[in-house]
Design an enzyme around this catalytic site. Structure first.
Site, PDB file in Angstrom:
ATOM      1  N   GLU A 183       8.389   2.130  -5.572  1.00 65.27           N
ATOM      2  CA  GLU A 183       8.353   1.710  -4.164  1.00 65.27           C
ATOM      3  C   GLU A 183       8.728   3.060  -3.017  1.00 65.27           C
ATOM      4  OE1 GLU A 183       7.676  -0.117  -1.539  1.00 65.27           O
ATOM      5  OE2 GLU A 183       8.752  -2.505  -2.580  1.00 65.27           O
ATOM      6  N   ASP A 184       8.059   3.130  -1.365  1.00 65.73           N
ATOM      7  CA  ASP A 184       7.875   4.190  -1.125  1.00 65.73           C
ATOM      8  C   ASP A 184       9.061   3.458  -0.906  1.00 65.73           C
ATOM      9  OD1 ASP A 184       8.055   1.444   0.537  1.00 65.73           O
ATOM     10  OD2 ASP A 184       6.317   2.306   1.511  1.00 65.73           O
ATOM     11  N   ASP A 219      14.850   0.374   2.714  1.00 62.18           N
ATOM     12  CA  ASP A 219      15.481  -0.033   3.616  1.00 62.18           C
ATOM     13  C   ASP A 219      16.576  -1.047   3.621  1.00 62.18           C
ATOM     14  OD1 ASP A 219      15.007   0.551   6.440  1.00 62.18           O
ATOM     15  OD2 ASP A 219      13.964  -0.811   6.510  1.00 62.18           O
ATOM     16  N   ARG A 271      -1.288   6.958   6.911  1.00 58.85           N
ATOM     17  CA  ARG A 271      -0.484   7.222   6.170  1.00 58.85           C
ATOM     18  C   ARG A 271      -1.123   8.455   4.821  1.00 58.85           C
ATOM     19  NH1 ARG A 271       0.905   1.692   3.700  1.00 58.85           N
ATOM     20  NH2 ARG A 271       0.539  -0.010   4.901  1.00 58.85           N
ATOM     21  N   VAL A 280      10.311   6.659   9.237  1.00 58.22           N
ATOM     22  CA  VAL A 280       9.231   7.442   9.379  1.00 58.22           C
ATOM     23  C   VAL A 280       7.607   6.857   8.645  1.00 58.22           C
ATOM     24  CG1 VAL A 280      11.393   9.382   8.063  1.00 58.22           C
ATOM     25  CG2 VAL A 280      10.108   7.549   6.505  1.00 58.22           C
ATOM     26  N   LYS A 326      17.470   4.485   2.797  1.00 61.21           N
ATOM     27  CA  LYS A 326      17.577   4.130   3.239  1.00 61.21           C
ATOM     28  C   LYS A 326      18.747   3.137   3.816  1.00 61.21           C
ATOM     29  CE  LYS A 326      14.464   4.327   7.109  1.00 61.21           C
ATOM     30  NZ  LYS A 326      13.281   3.271   8.515  1.00 61.21           N
ATOM     31  N   LYS A 364       0.830  -1.238   0.339  1.00 61.48           N
ATOM     32  CA  LYS A 364      -0.248   0.116   0.247  1.00 61.48           C
ATOM     33  C   LYS A 364       0.809   0.995  -0.471  1.00 61.48           C
ATOM     34  CE  LYS A 364      -3.273  -1.868   3.468  1.00 61.48           C
ATOM     35  NZ  LYS A 364      -4.008  -2.460   4.602  1.00 61.48           N
ATOM     36  N   GLY A 365       2.382   1.258   0.338  1.00 64.27           N
ATOM     37  CA  GLY A 365       2.973   2.497   0.832  1.00 64.27           C
ATOM     38  C   GLY A 365       2.789   3.093  -0.371  1.00 64.27           C
TER      39      GLY A 365
HETATM   40  P1  IMP Z   1      13.163  -3.356   3.064  1.00 59.43           P
HETATM   41  O1  IMP Z   1      12.630  -4.473   2.700  1.00 59.43           O
HETATM   42  O2  IMP Z   1      13.849  -3.719   4.343  1.00 59.43           O
HETATM   43  O3  IMP Z   1      13.481  -2.706   2.165  1.00 59.43           O
HETATM   44  O4  IMP Z   1      11.714  -2.912   3.621  1.00 59.43           O
HETATM   45  C1  IMP Z   1      10.937  -1.855   2.927  1.00 59.43           C
HETATM   46  C2  IMP Z   1       9.649  -2.090   3.332  1.00 59.43           C
HETATM   47  O5  IMP Z   1       9.249  -1.326   4.670  1.00 59.43           O
HETATM   48  C3  IMP Z   1       8.584  -0.821   3.063  1.00 59.43           C
HETATM   49  O6  IMP Z   1       8.172  -1.086   1.743  1.00 59.43           O
HETATM   50  C4  IMP Z   1       7.947   0.025   3.856  1.00 59.43           C
HETATM   51  O7  IMP Z   1       6.831  -0.903   4.112  1.00 59.43           O
HETATM   52  C5  IMP Z   1       8.865  -0.463   5.279  1.00 59.43           C
HETATM   53  N1  IMP Z   1       9.459  -0.095   5.937  1.00 59.43           N
HETATM   54  C6  IMP Z   1      10.916   0.378   6.228  1.00 59.43           C
HETATM   55  N2  IMP Z   1      11.352   1.286   6.757  1.00 59.43           N
HETATM   56  C7  IMP Z   1       9.773   2.034   6.720  1.00 59.43           C
HETATM   57  C8  IMP Z   1      10.163   3.545   7.412  1.00 59.43           C
HETATM   58  O8  IMP Z   1      11.078   4.406   7.710  1.00 59.43           O
HETATM   59  N3  IMP Z   1       9.062   4.124   7.692  1.00 59.43           N
HETATM   60  C9  IMP Z   1       7.584   3.208   7.365  1.00 59.43           C
HETATM   61  N4  IMP Z   1       7.699   2.044   6.697  1.00 59.43           N
HETATM   62  C10 IMP Z   1       9.271   1.469   6.389  1.00 59.43           C
HETATM   63 MG    MG Z   2       5.636  -0.916   1.649  1.00 62.24          MG
END
Ligand code: IMP
Ligand code: MG
Length: 180
Positions: A99-100, A103, A165, A153, A131, A43-44
């Site tokens: 993507e939002d 991370d 959101r 965030v 990040k 949803k992000g």
């Molecule tokens: P990754 O697989 O660790 O890169 O995670 C990515 C997903 O984690 C994103 O699509 C978000 O849904 C969630 N996420 C990571 N950091 C944040 C944050 O600071 N705020 C909100 N959601 C986050």
């Molecule tokens: Mg997400």
């Protein structure tokens, strides 16, 4: 009340608008004369996606996908659960994943591996936020809105426990919200 849950504003909506325009300018240039399938990762990214596509001056189609990651553990590449899959066949098409935030990078790495098997013509990622300090796997987006520090965030589509959101700005969540 939402305000007490916010520690500070990291990116005001006025800056967000400029960031989105800057990304769209690059995307318009890179895909000039090409068709593009733009994929909203639910949803992000729903709000970022809605803003971005309206700045695109290209022959685009929209698709929506929702996945959930199984997390870090032992499993290798295919640890993505598809909750809602693309409706269109992407073979031979230019695909841009929206993507939002990137991370750890695991979600996007797994997703790219999954979609690459469907043989698109090209496959790139546009992310509003990045990040890099948190990265656990070797992956980067091609279009990055803003690199941010290691803070949790919310707002502009990003949630904590499905909340916040709808905030216009991208905000740092107060630690009291998730340390309680
Ligand atoms: P990754 O697989 O660790 O890169 O995670 C990515 C997903 O984690 C994103 O699509 C978000 O849904 C969630 N996420 C990571 N950091 C944040 C944050 O600071 N705020 C909100 N959601 C986050
Ligand atoms: Mg997400």
């Amino acid at each position: 009340m939402v305000n007490k849950d916010i520690q500070s504003v990291l990116i005001y909506d006025s800056e967000i608008k400029e960031i989105v325009k800057g990304l769209a300018t690059k995307i318009n240039k890179d895909y000039s004369g090409e068709q593009l399938l733009v994929v909203c990762m639910l949803k992000g990214s729903c709000i970022f996606f809605s803003d971005l596509i309206r700045e695109l001056d290209l022959d685009i189609r929209l698709e929506f996908m929702r996945i959930s990651s199984y997390g870090n553990s032992a499993k290798t590449s295919n640890n993505v659960k598809i909750i809602h899959d693309l409706q269109e066949d992407i073979k031979g098409k230019n695909v841009l994943i929206v993507e939002d935030i990137i991370d750890s990078g695991r979600t996007i790495k797994n997703l790219k591996e999954l979609l690459a098997k469907r043989e698109p013509k090209s496959l790139r990622v546009a992310t509003m936020l990045d990040k890099p300090d948190r990265r656990e796997v070797d992956i980067n987006g091609e279009y990055i809105g803003k690199v941010i520090p290691n803070e949790f965030v919310v707002g502009y589509g990003l949630d904590y426990a499905q909340k916040y959101r709808n905030l216009k700005d991208i905000c740092v969540l107060a630690k009291s919200v998730y340390l309680n």
